[in-house]
Scaffold this motif. Sequence first.
Motif, PDB file in Angstrom:
ATOM      1  N   PHE B 120       0.822  -1.197   0.000  1.00 24.63           N
ATOM      2  CA  PHE B 120       0.000   0.000   0.000  1.00 24.63           C
ATOM      3  C   PHE B 120       0.864   1.258   0.000  1.00 24.63           C
ATOM      4  O   PHE B 120       0.456   2.300  -0.481  1.00 24.63           O
ATOM      5  CB  PHE B 120      -0.920  -0.011   1.218  1.00 24.63           C
ATOM      6  CG  PHE B 120      -2.043   0.967   1.118  1.00 24.63           C
ATOM      7  CD1 PHE B 120      -3.029   0.802   0.152  1.00 24.63           C
ATOM      8  CD2 PHE B 120      -2.123   2.061   1.962  1.00 24.63           C
ATOM      9  CE1 PHE B 120      -4.066   1.702   0.037  1.00 24.63           C
ATOM     10  CE2 PHE B 120      -3.161   2.962   1.854  1.00 24.63           C
ATOM     11  CZ  PHE B 120      -4.142   2.783   0.885  1.00 24.63           C
ATOM     12  N   TRP B 121       2.052   1.160   0.575  1.00 23.32           N
ATOM     13  CA  TRP B 121       2.934   2.327   0.614  1.00 23.32           C
ATOM     14  C   TRP B 121       3.809   2.456  -0.620  1.00 23.32           C
ATOM     15  O   TRP B 121       4.543   3.407  -0.756  1.00 23.32           O
ATOM     16  CB  TRP B 121       3.841   2.282   1.850  1.00 23.32           C
ATOM     17  CG  TRP B 121       3.094   2.594   3.097  1.00 23.32           C
ATOM     18  CD1 TRP B 121       3.059   1.861   4.232  1.00 23.32           C
ATOM     19  CD2 TRP B 121       2.252   3.718   3.341  1.00 23.32           C
ATOM     20  NE1 TRP B 121       2.240   2.439   5.155  1.00 23.32           N
ATOM     21  CE2 TRP B 121       1.730   3.583   4.623  1.00 23.32           C
ATOM     22  CE3 TRP B 121       1.869   4.817   2.576  1.00 23.32           C
ATOM     23  CZ2 TRP B 121       0.864   4.501   5.189  1.00 23.32           C
ATOM     24  CZ3 TRP B 121       0.993   5.744   3.134  1.00 23.32           C
ATOM     25  CH2 TRP B 121       0.512   5.568   4.427  1.00 23.32           C
ATOM     26  N   THR B 122       3.755   1.451  -1.494  1.00 27.91           N
ATOM     27  CA  THR B 122       4.529   1.620  -2.714  1.00 27.91           C
ATOM     28  C   THR B 122       3.663   2.399  -3.698  1.00 27.91           C
ATOM     29  O   THR B 122       2.442   2.339  -3.658  1.00 27.91           O
ATOM     30  CB  THR B 122       4.916   0.270  -3.337  1.00 27.91           C
ATOM     31  OG1 THR B 122       3.732  -0.503  -3.451  1.00 27.91           O
ATOM     32  CG2 THR B 122       5.899  -0.463  -2.473  1.00 27.91           C
ATOM     33  N   ASN B 123       4.322   3.099  -4.569  1.00 31.98           N
ATOM     34  CA  ASN B 123       3.656   4.005  -5.487  1.00 31.98           C
ATOM     35  C   ASN B 123       2.444   3.360  -6.157  1.00 31.98           C
ATOM     36  O   ASN B 123       2.525   2.284  -6.738  1.00 31.98           O
ATOM     37  CB  ASN B 123       4.675   4.445  -6.536  1.00 31.98           C
ATOM     38  CG  ASN B 123       4.150   5.574  -7.365  1.00 31.98           C
ATOM     39  OD1 ASN B 123       3.239   5.380  -8.153  1.00 31.98           O
ATOM     40  ND2 ASN B 123       4.701   6.747  -7.153  1.00 31.98           N
ATOM     41  N   PHE B 124       1.310   4.070  -6.070  1.00 32.17           N
ATOM     42  CA  PHE B 124       0.045   3.560  -6.598  1.00 32.17           C
ATOM     43  C   PHE B 124       0.138   3.234  -8.090  1.00 32.17           C
ATOM     44  O   PHE B 124      -0.326   2.193  -8.551  1.00 32.17           O
ATOM     45  CB  PHE B 124      -1.041   4.592  -6.318  1.00 32.17           C
ATOM     46  CG  PHE B 124      -2.319   4.356  -7.053  1.00 32.17           C
ATOM     47  CD1 PHE B 124      -3.118   3.266  -6.760  1.00 32.17           C
ATOM     48  CD2 PHE B 124      -2.724   5.222  -8.060  1.00 32.17           C
ATOM     49  CE1 PHE B 124      -4.300   3.041  -7.446  1.00 32.17           C
ATOM     50  CE2 PHE B 124      -3.904   5.005  -8.746  1.00 32.17           C
ATOM     51  CZ  PHE B 124      -4.686   3.928  -8.444  1.00 32.17           C
ATOM     52  N   LEU B 125       0.766   4.125  -8.850  1.00 31.27           N
ATOM     53  CA  LEU B 125       0.856   3.901 -10.302  1.00 31.27           C
ATOM     54  C   LEU B 125       1.714   2.685 -10.625  1.00 31.27           C
ATOM     55  O   LEU B 125       1.431   1.947 -11.569  1.00 31.27           O
ATOM     56  CB  LEU B 125       1.426   5.151 -10.975  1.00 31.27           C
ATOM     57  CG  LEU B 125       0.444   6.315 -10.949  1.00 31.27           C
ATOM     58  CD1 LEU B 125       1.162   7.638 -11.033  1.00 31.27           C
ATOM     59  CD2 LEU B 125      -0.577   6.178 -12.058  1.00 31.27           C
ATOM     60  N   ILE B 126       2.757   2.490  -9.819  1.00 27.81           N
ATOM     61  CA  ILE B 126       3.616   1.326 -10.012  1.00 27.81           C
ATOM     62  C   ILE B 126       2.831   0.039  -9.770  1.00 27.81           C
ATOM     63  O   ILE B 126       2.963  -0.952 -10.491  1.00 27.81           O
ATOM     64  CB  ILE B 126       4.833   1.388  -9.046  1.00 27.81           C
ATOM     65  CG1 ILE B 126       5.726   2.571  -9.389  1.00 27.81           C
ATOM     66  CG2 ILE B 126       5.599   0.086  -9.042  1.00 27.81           C
ATOM     67  CD1 ILE B 126       6.523   2.401 -10.664  1.00 27.81           C
ATOM     68  N   ARG B 127       1.969   0.076  -8.747  1.00 26.89           N
ATOM     69  CA  ARG B 127       1.184  -1.119  -8.435  1.00 26.89           C
ATOM     70  C   ARG B 127       0.231  -1.451  -9.574  1.00 26.89           C
ATOM     71  O   ARG B 127      -0.004  -2.610  -9.891  1.00 26.89           O
ATOM     72  CB  ARG B 127       0.394  -0.904  -7.144  1.00 26.89           C
ATOM     73  CG  ARG B 127       1.190  -1.253  -5.906  1.00 26.89           C
ATOM     74  CD  ARG B 127       0.361  -1.052  -4.667  1.00 26.89           C
ATOM     75  NE  ARG B 127       0.052   0.350  -4.451  1.00 26.89           N
ATOM     76  CZ  ARG B 127      -1.053   0.778  -3.876  1.00 26.89           C
ATOM     77  NH1 ARG B 127      -1.953  -0.073  -3.463  1.00 26.89           N
ATOM     78  NH2 ARG B 127      -1.253   2.069  -3.703  1.00 26.89           N
TER      79      ARG B 127
END
Lengths: 272, 295, 331
Positions: B120-127
Amino acid sequence: MPSRTAGRAAGRAAGRRTGLGWLWLPLGLCALFLYLPILVLVAMSFNGGGSAYRWDGFSFRWYAELARDSDLIEAVVTSLGIATGATAIATVLGTLLAVGLARHTRSKMLEAAAMAPAILPDLVLAIGLLAFFYMAGIPKSALTILLAHAAFGTAFVVAVVRARLAGSDAALEEASRDLGAGGFSTFVLVTLPSIAPAVVAGALLVFTLSLDEFVIAYFTAGPTTETLPITVYAMVRTGVTPEINALATVLVLISVTVVVVAARAVRRTEKS
Amino acid sequence: MPTRSHGGLGARLRRGVEPAVLLGPGLLFYAVLVGVPVGLVTGYMFARRGRFGGVEWELSLDNFSRVTDSVYLEVFRESLGLALVATVISLAIGYPTAYAIAKLPPRWRTVALVLVVVPFWTNFLIRVYAWIVLLNSQGVLNDVLVGLGVVDERFTLLYTPGAVVVGLVYSYLPLMILPLYAAIEKIDDELLEASTDLGAGRVRTFLGVQLPLTLPGVVTGSILVFVPSLGNFVVPELLGGGKTVMVGNLIRDQFLKAQDWPFGSVLAMMVVVLLVLLFLGQAWVTRRVEGGARA
Amino acid sequence: MTQSTTPGVLLEVREASRSFGHVRALDSVSLTIAENEFFALLGPSGCGKTTLLRSIAGFEHPDSGAILLGGRDLLALPPNKRPVNLMFQSYALFPHLSVASNVAYGLKREKLPKAEVTQRVAEVLDTVGLQTMADRRPAQLSGGQRQRVALARAIVKRPRLLLLDEPLSALDRKVRAEMQLELKRLQHEVGITFVVVTHDQEEAMSMADRIAVLAEGRVQQVASPLELYRHPANLFVADFIGTSNLLAGPSDRERLMVRPEDARLVTPGEGTLSGTVLDTQFQGGTSTVAVEVSTLAKPFLVCEPGATAAVRGTEVGLVWDHSVVVGEGLA
Ligand SMILES: Nc1ncnc2c1ncn2[C@@H]1O[C@H](COP(=O)(O)OP(=O)(O)O)[C@@H](O)[C@H]1O
Ligand SMILES: [Mg+2]
């Protein structure tokens, strides 16, 4: 009947050790679902070929590309600047607000209002701010993003600090005043130390949220402002290259570090 | 002689200054950067569109009647449907997971919770991007499926409503698991033991005791997945290939493409009203379950 | 604002009232407390004791009335300017500060020279027997030790008046008895006027010079422990303090009270009342005999020295040497 209680206790102890049973299944599947995409990205970042999907030998090539991408580095610098400024504003305002709410209000409405920006859909805040900057004639820039992030960040700091204050003993502040301290001394010497872990946690939260925030930044950015998420969005839309995989790996590494450090810091301050 | 006293003038002044210093800056900041913007959006609902963005301040209710246009009704139906499916799937994955985490030994519980929030803390767009890599016809999932002989030919899973749902679930699953975990963890084990002691089986105990007591968590988690799903325009665009249009895309387009701010404002406020209604429902459920124990 | 007060009087509360919505926490309370007195505020939970204490300390404001300390109006001063200290029920020790820093906190606010602060902290820790604990955090102390730190932190300021809110309620039975003696010794040693709030009548009786009994926000009686016991002002005080047998009084609104130790068992027919022995309890130094009397709603209790000769189910007569007439209503 001693045998019955002994039996139950033994059963419970055994249950604690091995009792998860079939529950390992959802736990494992969920972990797979959450981490498989990330692991694939990390693996693919070491791909030597030019495709983001097809494996073509091991190489650090894309990390080198990443280090040379000046647009991207500029976006990272912009994002870090925005996050720092937004965190500073949100931490100060949010902490004051949380303490003020705890000390001086009983209004549930005001408390809800102080946390509302955290719950308000980001898209609504984004179009509202777009409209506001347009009406007020303020040109959109990195500064408008910074202010926008500070606004919703404040709500997160309020939520975290307010929760900590709710669990703390109001008598501590009274004891300080009783011993001769004024309002300001009490705030610095008693209130702040007791909420410090929450303030730090709130600040970390705002910093990471700001770094990652896309929607509001997308609506309030000036034509030439590029934050990291805005750049990533453009990269993903225009074509998928292994460079994004390398960037993703770096970002995952950073967020894992931040979360682990934050969790440890909170645990350490709670222990003492 | 009894004197009436509320403290001297100085004391009263001090009591007035402190709240102002603490609450003043934050509330002022909010008033300008949240209050005014939301007020503007509310006002825009009743205005006419400006030619190049912005609005003409002329009273108009046309924006509301356009909502019932069949084109838009279709978008609402599809968005609500997809958001609902994403919510139900999140719940189906989230509940057993949260339950299992609550049953872990305390040390492992923290580790598991950290593992849940890290993505959840990793970049939303990357996910979201990760799923492009996975679901692509050249992607890993295809490699596996073809390799195992499950399918004969490579096919793309990308740019389908299914891909949008997967993206939404992946984006918001932690927001489902955390409130569920909080609700499950709060239940006193003795309540479940009492239920078994009184003769209820596992299923009865789950349906009769466990589920009702965790209902506030279920509702909170569902709201936290459902509402952002409706407003999300990135996932439909990147994983749905623009073929799937959600309310979020519609709103974004009114502001950044069609330049019809009043209509976009109406759509946005519909999402806000829905959110408020859902939270009122959540408060009602919580009150029912906790039985006014705190009142 | 200086108002005249009787010499020797330290604190005077004049007709103080405070309401929270419909609840009258204080209802026209008037009290005087003398210099160097050990004073107790006694009453059941919710009768307004804490509200009165907090009004004196400055955390609560009476809706009307006055509070004077040595003739000076206290209500005009904020809590940090009042020469009064409060020991909180929860102790409210600062968790992030060591024992010594907790105790020094109030002295530092007075801007005293460093050397004096260090010396006074060492002295007071010595007085409460915590010299060796100076560097510990509150979390590393036992309940009794925490209570001593809270006490040290308050008395080191040398207040004119020390307020203690249920100081012993958080301690277990054995430590509590120890601390009762300790509090009394300390009060004597430091020469500060103590006002202790408690709902435990035995505690109040064993420590205080004078006790004010409160009920429903009103003062029922202010007197020495002995006076309260022998001559309670009304039925509430009689019932709240010690054990009492209540018999029909001279009028409808009055009752006759007999303490169990003032009564004796005699042969049937010779007593003022007669009844059947219901139960006997042996307490070590004394025994209590419960006698069922047909005209009384509750059994009549008699306290006898040593083991009793009374046998359950036998007829007995009852006589007493001392009784008082008490009014029924609350003050
Ligand atoms: N801050 C407050 N708000 C509302 N009611 C209060 C407050 N403080 C005290 N009360 C009420 O006033 C009454 C007296 O309370 P208190 O002084 O705490 O009693 P005691 O200390 O004797 O138990 C109680 O009925 C209590 O509920
Ligand atoms: Mg009390």
